[in-house]
Write a protein that holds these residues in place. Structure first.
Motif, PDB file in Angstrom:
ATOM      1  N   ASP A 112       0.810  -1.225   0.000  1.00  0.00           N
ATOM      2  CA  ASP A 112       0.000   0.000   0.000  1.00  0.00           C
ATOM      3  C   ASP A 112       0.841   1.273   0.000  1.00  0.00           C
ATOM      4  O   ASP A 112       0.307   2.365   0.126  1.00  0.00           O
ATOM      5  N   PHE A 113       2.166   1.149  -0.166  1.00  0.00           N
ATOM      6  CA  PHE A 113       3.031   2.314  -0.047  1.00  0.00           C
ATOM      7  C   PHE A 113       2.819   3.272  -1.207  1.00  0.00           C
ATOM      8  O   PHE A 113       2.690   2.859  -2.358  1.00  0.00           O
ATOM      9  N   ASN A 114       2.799   4.563  -0.902  1.00  0.00           N
ATOM     10  CA  ASN A 114       2.590   5.609  -1.891  1.00  0.00           C
ATOM     11  C   ASN A 114       3.693   5.557  -2.955  1.00  0.00           C
ATOM     12  O   ASN A 114       4.865   5.804  -2.660  1.00  0.00           O
ATOM     13  N   SER A 123       6.472   1.181   5.079  1.00  0.00           N
ATOM     14  CA  SER A 123       5.031   0.961   5.050  1.00  0.00           C
ATOM     15  C   SER A 123       4.308   2.173   5.607  1.00  0.00           C
ATOM     16  O   SER A 123       4.895   2.994   6.315  1.00  0.00           O
ATOM     17  N   HIS A 124       3.022   2.264   5.299  1.00  0.00           N
ATOM     18  CA  HIS A 124       2.149   3.268   5.914  1.00  0.00           C
ATOM     19  C   HIS A 124       1.306   2.617   7.012  1.00  0.00           C
ATOM     20  O   HIS A 124       0.571   3.305   7.700  1.00  0.00           O
ATOM     21  N   ASP A 125       1.387   1.326   7.174  1.00  0.00           N
ATOM     22  CA  ASP A 125       0.525   0.561   8.076  1.00  0.00           C
ATOM     23  C   ASP A 125       0.972   0.695   9.531  1.00  0.00           C
ATOM     24  O   ASP A 125       1.768  -0.090  10.026  1.00  0.00           O
ATOM     25  N   ARG A 126       0.423   1.698  10.214  1.00  0.00           N
ATOM     26  CA  ARG A 126       0.739   1.928  11.627  1.00  0.00           C
ATOM     27  C   ARG A 126       0.013   0.935  12.534  1.00  0.00           C
ATOM     28  O   ARG A 126       0.423   0.739  13.680  1.00  0.00           O
ATOM     29  N   ASN A 181       4.032   8.285   7.798  1.00  0.00           N
ATOM     30  CA  ASN A 181       2.693   8.826   7.999  1.00  0.00           C
ATOM     31  C   ASN A 181       2.038   9.084   6.645  1.00  0.00           C
ATOM     32  O   ASN A 181       2.608   9.788   5.807  1.00  0.00           O
ATOM     33  N   LYS A 182       0.843   8.542   6.460  1.00  0.00           N
ATOM     34  CA  LYS A 182       0.119   8.716   5.193  1.00  0.00           C
ATOM     35  C   LYS A 182      -0.209  10.174   4.908  1.00  0.00           C
ATOM     36  O   LYS A 182      -0.386  10.559   3.766  1.00  0.00           O
ATOM     37  N   ARG A 183      -0.314  10.978   5.965  1.00  0.00           N
ATOM     38  CA  ARG A 183      -0.691  12.378   5.790  1.00  0.00           C
ATOM     39  C   ARG A 183       0.488  13.276   5.445  1.00  0.00           C
ATOM     40  O   ARG A 183       0.296  14.454   5.170  1.00  0.00           O
ATOM     41  N   SER A 184       1.693  12.734   5.460  1.00  0.00           N
ATOM     42  CA  SER A 184       2.864  13.532   5.090  1.00  0.00           C
ATOM     43  C   SER A 184       2.803  13.868   3.604  1.00  0.00           C
ATOM     44  O   SER A 184       2.362  13.054   2.798  1.00  0.00           O
TER      45      SER A 184
END
Length: 116
Positions: free
Chosen positions: A9-11, A56-59, A83-86
């Motif tokens: 799922d990584f950006n 990963s983004h999976d916290r 962080n996905k919001r970065s």
């Protein structure tokens, strides 16, 4: 030399930006490794077996599985949770800083959260 594994799922924009900034880093993706749909435990086991730092983004679940490996004494090359919001630029800058300031051996058995 850093060997990275980008989670499924990584950006991809962050991954491409990091690759442009650090072209000598050895990069693999979960999909490219044939692990599409694999469990977190399977991805971490593959990363450890191939000496790759997982990004990963999976916290929610990756850190728990990573620390479970460490508690069991299993190999764990390290994890960076982004962080996905970065913003893409901020994430790329933070990751480049970590990779420039640390050696691969310094993140073994650790989970690092970016931004700090």
């Amino acid at each position: 030399m850093w060997r990275l594994l980008f989670d499924e799922d990584f950006n991809s924009r962050i991954a491409r930006g990091l690759h442009r900034l650090l072209p000598d880093v050895d990069i693999e993706t979960v999909v490219g490794a044939g692990l599409s749909g694999a469990s977190d435990a399977e991805v971490l086991a593959w990363a450890a077996a191939h000496d790759r730092l997982l990004l990963s983004h999976d916290r929610a679940t990756i850190p728990r599985h990573a620390y479970d490996r460490v508690r069991r004494g299993a190999a764990m090359a390290g994890v960076i949770i982004v962080n996905k919001r970065s913003s893409v630029g901020n994430a790329v800058s933070e990751l480049a800083l970590v990779l420039a300031c640390c050696g691969p051996h310094e993140l073994v058995g650790r989970v690092l959260h970016v931004p700090f």
